[in-house]
Design a protein around this motif. Sequence first.
Motif: not given
Length: 501
Positions: A73-75, A96-98, A114-124
């Motif tokens: 996860y990357e906020w 990156v905040l969180y 601001y814009y606050l964005t979340l990126t969720v990555t499926d590493l598999a």
Amino acid sequence: MNKRFIIEIILLLIVVSGLWSCYDDKGNYDYKNLISLQIDTSGIKAEQTAYQFENFNVPVDVKYAGDEKNLSYEWKIYPQNPQKGDDVQKYDSAVVLYTKAVFDTIVYEVPGAYYLTLTVTDLAQDLKTYFTMKLNVETSLSRGLCVMDEKDGVYDLNIIKSAKLLTDITASDEHTYYHVYSGVNDLEVTNGKFLGYVFAVGVTTNKALYFFTETGGLTLDLNTYEIMSNDYSSWFSFPMSITPAPSAFMVTSRPMEMIVNNGLVHVWNHSSMGVTTFGDRLDGDYEAAPYLPNISTSSFSTVIFDMKHKRFAPINQFGSNVGTFESTSTGEFDLNDIGSTKELKFMENGFNSYTYAVFYDTETSGYSLYVMDFSGTTATPVKKYSMAECEGLTESSLYTFGNQGNVCFYASGSDLYQYKYASTNKGAVVHSFSGETITGVEVFKNSGHAKDGKLLIVSTESGGEGKVYLIDFNELTGAITGGTTDPYTGFGRIVDVLYKE
């Protein structure tokens, strides 16, 4: 073994090898079902407010059918309007905040959009999914009702965060911050007078809260309330000609900032390139009363009352001069000659974009309401009302006019009155603040706000303690509907209030 046979053997091996590779590659096209990954943002607003140095929470729900250990996860946060060259992308400034699914941390970014964005990555599976929202970062004191008060000769600034004014908070979030100016600057003001506010109107980049005093004023940062300038004369292009004595301030729609100082009008025209101060006094033979009504017109930027010649006088849309109205002696009254015995007690804009002025006649000891229409290309006297049947009027009475209906409130002593000038032409008590003296009364006017023209701000004093009431009323009839029993307390004598959004 001849050379041709050897070549044929080599070609055969190449073909066999190629066929084997094709057979071996067959497995790469045995498709698998991808594991579902999504961000559930149900109930989360697309635009929210966070406060600097305070915790902020965004309770997203990441739905994933696989092993959550495969997710990262990357906020990130980045400005909506980054101050960078055109060759630099806005995402380059993202921070990156969180790094957990649910954003739940302290926000340290400076106030801004601001814009606050979340990126969720499926590493598999090497898959990504995204969520973006707008985030306005403010200090706890960025918005609210500013209250100037006085106690033991010292003037200070306080902030009320009320759910009636800040519609994105609830009653449980309400708070009052005391001694903001003195607490931030560790200084005292002993001659406070009134407040002014300008925030990026039109093309202007000036953003300031003005803390005016009897002999000048201070410019305060809108978010931190730190002093930006305490040299009042430096606000003017000809400082040597200034006798510091501010009495009124407004921002016009052009936009222009306008100050009445020592009876003279000074303008800072933000439409003029390179202008960074208030100019020299507007020419003319006049003494401006301490009122600058907000007038929406293509002809005038505002209208003053000239106390010297007892007349109304227009300031043109460019803010370059104090003009003269033609005599209108055949109308309700003459804008160019109100009468030598008349004293202006109050003036502001109200219903129908008319301008309302209360006068006291030193000869007859009577009060009158003058209504003018300055919103068109020409000025028109609309109506003159005798206020002979208004109970409780004194020379120190306070007034305010509604902008959504024919509503007028005035106050004397402990009593709040309603003046029905358009119907019965009488004024009567609508509420009494027993044991308290009313020190201020003002209809809240803020275009587009849910409470525009529907809220009455009343300040009172008792034994040196000041209170602020936010009173709901019917904008058409003026009937009080609530708010007279739950004041904000803990102030000194209240001198002025100003809503800062």
